[in-house]
Motif scaffolding. Sequence first.
Motif, PDB file in Angstrom:
ATOM      1  N   ARG A   1      34.310  33.540  42.306  1.00 55.07           N
ATOM      2  CA  ARG A   1      33.840  34.012  43.585  1.00 55.07           C
ATOM      3  C   ARG A   1      33.580  32.945  44.835  1.00 55.07           C
TER       4      ARG A   1
ATOM      5  N   SER B   1      30.187  34.340  48.278  1.00 53.33           N
ATOM      6  CA  SER B   1      30.052  34.990  47.116  1.00 53.33           C
ATOM      7  C   SER B   1      31.068  36.252  46.787  1.00 53.33           C
TER       8      SER B   1
ATOM      9  N   ALA C   1      34.588  38.215  46.016  1.00 54.34           N
ATOM     10  CA  ALA C   1      35.729  38.031  44.925  1.00 54.34           C
ATOM     11  C   ALA C   1      36.907  37.415  45.746  1.00 54.34           C
TER      12      ALA C   1
ATOM     13  N   CYS D   1      39.032  34.350  49.813  1.00 56.72           N
ATOM     14  CA  CYS D   1      38.030  35.567  49.374  1.00 56.72           C
ATOM     15  C   CYS D   1      38.199  36.690  50.360  1.00 56.72           C
TER      16      CYS D   1
ATOM     17  N   GLN E   1      32.221  34.369  38.911  1.00 58.20           N
ATOM     18  CA  GLN E   1      31.494  35.605  38.735  1.00 58.20           C
ATOM     19  C   GLN E   1      30.733  35.672  37.709  1.00 58.20           C
TER      20      GLN E   1
END
Length: 286
Positions: free
Chosen positions: A21, A26, A28, A39, A158
């Motif tokens: 992450r 944060s 994916a 990301c 994650q």
Amino acid sequence: MTLSKKTMNAQVMQQNAYLFRCPICSEAMEMVEQSRLVCADNHSFDLSKNGYVNLAPQAHVTKYDKSLFEARKVVMSSGFFDPVIDALVKRLDSGDNQAVVLDAGCGEGTHLSEILAKLPGNILGVGIDLAKEGVAAASKAYPGVIWSVADLANCPFQNTQFDAILNILSPANYAEFTRLLKPGGLFVKVVPESGYLKELREVFYEDKVQKEESDPVARFAEHFDAVETERITYRFPLDEGLLEPLIRMTPLSWGASEEKIAEALRIILPAITIDFNVILGVKRAG
Ligand SMILES: C[S@@+](CC[C@H](N)C(=O)[O-])C[C@H]1O[C@@H](n2cnc3c(N)ncnc32)[C@H](O)[C@@H]1O
Ligand SMILES: [Zn+2]
């Protein structure tokens, strides 16, 4: 055809990109062109020449530099740590051939690499450290593992993805480690005990014990079930040429004058005392 280290490391990262992450937002992440992790919000992190990824948003200057990790690699590859590695392998060998193991504070990677080599099955190893020089050395020496510069206080992974987390002679972040572990996942911390390198401490600190944490076992019990400890104590013969890297690899010599280091190098030391506590706990359900 032999694959380059970068390709081998990039392939492992690509196959397991779901683990990551973004350390900034944060979200994916996915691997693009086997050369960068990106990301959903478009933060992008290039793979290095040897295929590690730097996911520490700010550059960190640490006291762990290239020469320290070179010294650590010489010592760790000499068998110095073998009884500890064997104890860790025994604890990690759960029969799950697909387990994912994180080494938080992996340094130059020798411990994780040796553990993976001794575990049966197809275990995925992930090593993170804030010191870029350590991770760079790890990715060069040990391809086929995910290596990342990252802060263990803000792990770029994650939730609930890891079957086990190793934390060897490194700081811990219990909130992050419980977030990352699967329910029932195993946390294993190795801490130095009073006898560790006592012959060198007598020179550098006049035998004052330097402890990382006041009481790691009590802290464990706050976060984990089935807490167990295993004390591992032995004397390791110091073959010629090993004393210098041993002195250079340890924070014991930080801040010591070159005269003090020269004094330590003059001592005739046939063997050195190793004394660790291995503390284990299982992530609490719910
Ligand atoms: C004594 S070394 C141990 C390295 C390795 N586990 C070994 O036993 O050889 C401590 C390591 O913790 C790393 N470290 C310290 N703070 C960290 C943080 N916040 N995030 C990741 N690594 C960190 C250092 O960079 C260093 O490599
Ligand atoms: Zn992002």
